[in-house]
Scaffold this motif. Structure first.
Motif, PDB file in Angstrom:
ATOM      1  N   GLN A   2       0.828  -1.189   0.000  1.00  0.00           N
ATOM      2  CA  GLN A   2       0.000   0.000   0.000  1.00  0.00           C
ATOM      3  C   GLN A   2       0.871   1.250   0.000  1.00  0.00           C
ATOM      4  O   GLN A   2       1.789   1.392   0.790  1.00  0.00           O
ATOM      5  CB  GLN A   2      -0.927  -0.016   1.214  1.00  0.00           C
ATOM      6  N   THR A   3       0.520   2.189  -0.883  1.00  0.00           N
ATOM      7  CA  THR A   3       1.281   3.424  -0.984  1.00  0.00           C
ATOM      8  C   THR A   3       1.230   4.218   0.314  1.00  0.00           C
ATOM      9  O   THR A   3       2.236   4.757   0.773  1.00  0.00           O
ATOM     10  CB  THR A   3       0.741   4.282  -2.133  1.00  0.00           C
ATOM     11  N   SER A   4       0.057   4.262   0.941  1.00  0.00           N
ATOM     12  CA  SER A   4      -0.086   5.014   2.179  1.00  0.00           C
ATOM     13  C   SER A   4       0.759   4.417   3.296  1.00  0.00           C
ATOM     14  O   SER A   4       1.362   5.147   4.092  1.00  0.00           O
ATOM     15  CB  SER A   4      -1.554   5.070   2.607  1.00  0.00           C
ATOM     16  N   LYS A   5       0.811   3.101   3.329  1.00  0.00           N
ATOM     17  CA  LYS A   5       1.629   2.442   4.348  1.00  0.00           C
ATOM     18  C   LYS A   5       3.104   2.763   4.135  1.00  0.00           C
ATOM     19  O   LYS A   5       3.825   3.078   5.077  1.00  0.00           O
ATOM     20  CB  LYS A   5       1.418   0.924   4.316  1.00  0.00           C
ATOM     21  N   GLN A   6       3.554   2.693   2.877  1.00  0.00           N
ATOM     22  CA  GLN A   6       4.946   2.982   2.582  1.00  0.00           C
ATOM     23  C   GLN A   6       5.282   4.439   2.903  1.00  0.00           C
ATOM     24  O   GLN A   6       6.355   4.747   3.436  1.00  0.00           O
ATOM     25  CB  GLN A   6       5.251   2.690   1.110  1.00  0.00           C
ATOM     26  N   ALA A   7       4.351   5.357   2.594  1.00  0.00           N
ATOM     27  CA  ALA A   7       4.579   6.773   2.891  1.00  0.00           C
ATOM     28  C   ALA A   7       4.719   7.005   4.387  1.00  0.00           C
ATOM     29  O   ALA A   7       5.569   7.790   4.838  1.00  0.00           O
ATOM     30  CB  ALA A   7       3.432   7.618   2.332  1.00  0.00           C
ATOM     31  N   HIS A   8       3.904   6.293   5.172  1.00  0.00           N
ATOM     32  CA  HIS A   8       3.990   6.416   6.631  1.00  0.00           C
ATOM     33  C   HIS A   8       5.347   5.903   7.124  1.00  0.00           C
ATOM     34  O   HIS A   8       5.991   6.535   7.986  1.00  0.00           O
ATOM     35  CB  HIS A   8       2.864   5.623   7.282  1.00  0.00           C
ATOM     36  N   ILE A   9       5.798   4.775   6.583  1.00  0.00           N
ATOM     37  CA  ILE A   9       7.096   4.210   6.967  1.00  0.00           C
ATOM     38  C   ILE A   9       8.214   5.193   6.645  1.00  0.00           C
ATOM     39  O   ILE A   9       9.138   5.403   7.446  1.00  0.00           O
ATOM     40  CB  ILE A   9       7.322   2.868   6.250  1.00  0.00           C
ATOM     41  N   GLU A  10       8.140   5.824   5.481  1.00  0.00           N
ATOM     42  CA  GLU A  10       9.178   6.767   5.076  1.00  0.00           C
ATOM     43  C   GLU A  10       9.212   7.995   5.987  1.00  0.00           C
ATOM     44  O   GLU A  10      10.296   8.492   6.336  1.00  0.00           O
ATOM     45  CB  GLU A  10       8.951   7.190   3.627  1.00  0.00           C
ATOM     46  N   GLN A  11       8.051   8.483   6.386  1.00  0.00           N
ATOM     47  CA  GLN A  11       8.014   9.644   7.269  1.00  0.00           C
ATOM     48  C   GLN A  11       8.557   9.302   8.654  1.00  0.00           C
ATOM     49  O   GLN A  11       9.258  10.107   9.277  1.00  0.00           O
ATOM     50  CB  GLN A  11       6.579  10.181   7.381  1.00  0.00           C
ATOM     51  N   GLN A  12       8.267   8.104   9.147  1.00  0.00           N
ATOM     52  CA  GLN A  12       8.824   7.658  10.418  1.00  0.00           C
ATOM     53  C   GLN A  12      10.340   7.521  10.324  1.00  0.00           C
ATOM     54  O   GLN A  12      11.063   7.860  11.254  1.00  0.00           O
ATOM     55  CB  GLN A  12       8.194   6.319  10.842  1.00  0.00           C
ATOM     56  N   ALA A  13      10.822   7.038   9.169  1.00  0.00           N
ATOM     57  CA  ALA A  13      12.255   6.905   8.973  1.00  0.00           C
ATOM     58  C   ALA A  13      12.931   8.273   8.970  1.00  0.00           C
ATOM     59  O   ALA A  13      14.017   8.450   9.538  1.00  0.00           O
ATOM     60  CB  ALA A  13      12.539   6.167   7.653  1.00  0.00           C
ATOM     61  N   LEU A  14      12.297   9.258   8.333  1.00  0.00           N
ATOM     62  CA  LEU A  14      12.841  10.616   8.318  1.00  0.00           C
ATOM     63  C   LEU A  14      12.919  11.175   9.733  1.00  0.00           C
ATOM     64  O   LEU A  14      13.931  11.780  10.121  1.00  0.00           O
ATOM     65  CB  LEU A  14      11.977  11.519   7.439  1.00  0.00           C
ATOM     66  N   LYS A  15      11.886  10.981  10.499  1.00  0.00           N
ATOM     67  CA  LYS A  15      11.859  11.463  11.880  1.00  0.00           C
ATOM     68  C   LYS A  15      13.006  10.862  12.685  1.00  0.00           C
ATOM     69  O   LYS A  15      13.708  11.559  13.427  1.00  0.00           O
ATOM     70  CB  LYS A  15      10.518  11.123  12.517  1.00  0.00           C
ATOM     71  N   ARG A  16      13.224   9.541  12.537  1.00  0.00           N
ATOM     72  CA  ARG A  16      14.311   8.880  13.264  1.00  0.00           C
ATOM     73  C   ARG A  16      15.664   9.403  12.779  1.00  0.00           C
ATOM     74  O   ARG A  16      16.574   9.636  13.577  1.00  0.00           O
ATOM     75  CB  ARG A  16      14.219   7.362  13.077  1.00  0.00           C
ATOM     76  N   TYR A  17      15.818   9.580  11.477  1.00  0.00           N
ATOM     77  CA  TYR A  17      17.087  10.037  10.907  1.00  0.00           C
ATOM     78  C   TYR A  17      17.480  11.402  11.469  1.00  0.00           C
ATOM     79  O   TYR A  17      18.628  11.613  11.880  1.00  0.00           O
ATOM     80  CB  TYR A  17      16.956  10.104   9.393  1.00  0.00           C
ATOM     81  N   LEU A  18      16.548  12.330  11.508  1.00  0.00           N
ATOM     82  CA  LEU A  18      16.840  13.662  12.027  1.00  0.00           C
ATOM     83  C   LEU A  18      17.151  13.620  13.517  1.00  0.00           C
ATOM     84  O   LEU A  18      18.059  14.308  14.001  1.00  0.00           O
ATOM     85  CB  LEU A  18      15.651  14.589  11.756  1.00  0.00           C
ATOM     86  N   GLN A  19      16.420  12.781  14.242  1.00  0.00           N
ATOM     87  CA  GLN A  19      16.645  12.672  15.690  1.00  0.00           C
ATOM     88  C   GLN A  19      18.010  12.057  15.978  1.00  0.00           C
ATOM     89  O   GLN A  19      18.754  12.546  16.833  1.00  0.00           O
ATOM     90  CB  GLN A  19      15.542  11.823  16.319  1.00  0.00           C
ATOM     91  N   PHE A  20      18.375  10.996  15.247  1.00  0.00           N
ATOM     92  CA  PHE A  20      19.646  10.320  15.487  1.00  0.00           C
ATOM     93  C   PHE A  20      20.824  11.237  15.186  1.00  0.00           C
ATOM     94  O   PHE A  20      21.821  11.242  15.903  1.00  0.00           O
ATOM     95  CB  PHE A  20      19.748   9.057  14.629  1.00  0.00           C
ATOM     96  N   ASN A  21      20.715  12.020  14.114  1.00  0.00           N
ATOM     97  CA  ASN A  21      21.803  12.922  13.763  1.00  0.00           C
ATOM     98  C   ASN A  21      21.996  14.009  14.811  1.00  0.00           C
ATOM     99  O   ASN A  21      23.125  14.448  15.063  1.00  0.00           O
ATOM    100  CB  ASN A  21      21.549  13.541  12.389  1.00  0.00           C
TER     101      ASN A  21
END
Length: 577
Positions: A2-21
């Protein structure tokens, strides 16, 4: 997918990436660098002389065999062909074999039992050196045998049928063993990804794939991937799988651009599976899962025999009686008078062999240990990779008083660790401690099936709790010596083994629990005899009676003290602390 599911996963990944950096700039992150390097070095093959140069100096030098090794591991990577109930195509993903009949991919690729029922794993979907397509070999998935999925870590583990419709065996494609230890890759290293981009032929990203950040569950790296690459294995330079690729990280300001990719750490997935293991009720499914969780140590080559140099023993303080605290001293077990006379002394007159974080007292007449005593520090545990099956005679005592390799050749008898390999592997000397456990002094003859059931569960329970809750634990282990023990190749094989575990409970008080298991029904003709062999929790005083050893005040901290009760330990919940 599902496109919506993948989009949600990508946004969560972005959030983690910014936090980790942001967190990488902290003082604590800097302080952890040495610990991470120590962990990383523990999983490098000792024969890879260029590995540390690549890691420390960022060298691009590789043995030429690196390319062949990459080709070898690629065989286990497949395209997942997604279909619905009617056979219509719904999409593609990537997956890879992680055990003889288990496949790993993303939850967002195979999120349900039904999705797995209709999906197909396609191997050899790739071009040869002449750019001609190879013949695809397809296997149906078998979720009815095992299907475990988790949306949080975005992974699915599913069984695969072992033979295709043409009789081709799944085993022809091998599998990628998963190592549970952390530290398989460091920030600044590079990773490679074998994948099926856009559902197309198999491809690989080789360099310019720098690891940018690593958190407790995720790895972020700059790499080239495409839709269809979800579920791909992410490798370090030793072609060890470090994470499961699952998402691109979108640029926060520029739509359609990507700043990195994210994978789920293999150590986190294995930790999840270990916790879920007891919830797998089907016996066949449990066996498949156990094969995965036991895979790394089962792949070691045949036993070698050697001797360590003297410097390996210098500075080894051994067992620490005050390990649990100055107000909770736990001395080594006391030997009785006849045992004192039977102790194997070192060349300089010592009766205790000290290793890294553990100590052993040896019986001269039995050529085996009276006991092994280890300190386990759950706050500093390090997973050390088992590179080989090399065992050592201890040069500090005569070789003729150590049961050596002849007892273990061409039969069903294993070298059963007394102090378990993982238990002393903590702190700065973890690698040294791991090597020290491979002494003939620290093993006893055990039938190969002895340690496969609840005894192993008990050992896992003690180590897992030490690691999960930051506990310090002291464990004594040994055989029960009887005159009636089976004589075999110049050695009497003990029919029973015991453990005594000591820890501090939440209120600060001590808990001392004792356990006993028999292998007597396995030893009739040294062939496996199906029967009931169980682990029991027993009073500490019973271990004293059986062994002749003295455990001092520990009987006062035994929940079974003043009783003659023995408790069958079928699972962890049966243990009384």
């Amino acid at each position: 997918m599902q496109t919506s599911k993948q989009a949600h996963i990508e946004q969560q990944a972005l959030k983690r990436y910014l936090q980790f950096n942001a967190e990488k700039q902290s003082a604590q992150a800097t302080a952890d660098a040495q610990s991470r390097m120590m962990s990383r070095s523990s999983v490098i093959n000792v024969h890879d002389n260029l590995a540390m140069e690549r890691i420390i100096n960022r060298s691009d030098l590789f043995p030429i065999a690196h390319l062949q090794a990459g080709l070898d591991v690629s065989k286990a990577v497949c395209r997942i062909f997604l279909r619905n109930r009617s056979g219509q195509i719904e999409g593609y993903g990537t997956g890879f074999m992680v055990a003889p009949s288990l496949l790993l991919t993303n939850n967002h690729v195979l999120d349900t039992f039904d999705a797995a029922q209709y999906a197909v794993a396609e191997f050899n979907y790739e071009d040869d050196v002449n750019f001609m397509p190879k013949e695809i070999v397809s296997f149906r998935l078998a979720p009815e045998q095992l299907f475990i999925t988790d949306m949080g870590l975005d992974f699915t583990l599913v069984a695969v049928h072992e033979v295709d419709s043409e009789g081709v065996k799944l085993s022809d494609f091998g599998y990628l063993p998963l190592l549970p230890q952390t530290g398989k890759v460091l920030e600044g290293e590079y990773v490679s990804i074998i994948q099926h981009p856009k559902g197309g032929p198999k491809a690989v990203t080789l360099r310019e794939n720098e690891v940018k950040s690593i958190s407790s569950d995720y790895v972020h790296y700059v790499s080239d991937t495409e839709p269809g690459s979800s579920g791909s294995p992410v490798f370090n330079d030793q072609w060890v799988v470090v994470s499961l690729h699952h998402a691109g990280i979108p640029h926060p300001d520029n739509e359609g651009e990507w700043i990195a990719n994210e994978g789920i750490r293999i150590s986190s997935i294995l930790r999840f599976l270990r916790l879920r293991r007891n919830g797998v009720e089907d016996g066949a499914g449990r066996k498949l899962l156990d094969a995965l969780l036991a895979a790394p140590d089962s792949l070691v080559p045949a036993m070698e025999v050697g001797t360590l140099e003297a410097e390996w023993y210098s500075g080894a303080a051994g067992y620490n009686p005050a390990f649990l605290g100055p107000d909770a001293e736990v001395p080594l077990p006391l030997l009785n008078e006849s045992q004192q006379a039977d102790v194997t002394e070192t060349k300089d007159g010592k009766k205790i062999l000290d290793y890294t974080h553990f100590s052993i007292a040896m019986s001269r007449s039995r050529k085996l240990a009276f006991y092994s005593a280890v300190n386990i520090d759950g706050t500093q545990l390090i997973e050390v990779r088992r590179e080989n099956d090399k065992w050592y005679f201890d040069p500090r005592i005569p070789e003729e008083f150590q049961v050596g390799p002849e007892v273990y050749k061409n039969n069903d008898i294993d070298r059963g660790h007394l102090t378990r390999r993982q238990d002393p592997n903590w702190g700065i000397d973890a690698v040294k401690a791991n090597e020290h456990t491979f002494h003939f002094t620290n093993c006893a003859p055990q039938h190969k099936n002895f340690n496969q059931k609840t005894w192993l569960d008990l050992e896992n329970y003690l180590l897992d709790n030490a690691g999960d809750y930051g506990l310090k634990v002291t464990v004594f282990t040994g055989p029960v010596f009887r005159d009636s023990d089976v004589a075999y190749r110049g050695c009497q094989i003990p029919s029973q083994f015991w453990k005594v575990a000591v820890l501090r409970k939440e209120d600060g008080s001590l808990s001392a629990t004792a356990y006993l298991q028999s292998q007597e029904n396995l030893l009739g003709d040294l062939e496996f005899v199906y029967g009931d062999f169980q682990t029991y929790q027993v009073p500490v005083t019973q271990i004293e009676e059986l062994t002749g050893l003295g455990f001092g005040e520990l009987r006062n901290f035994d929940p079974l003290a003043e009783t003659s009760v023995k408790v069958v330990i079928a699972n962890r919940e049966d243990i009384r602390l």
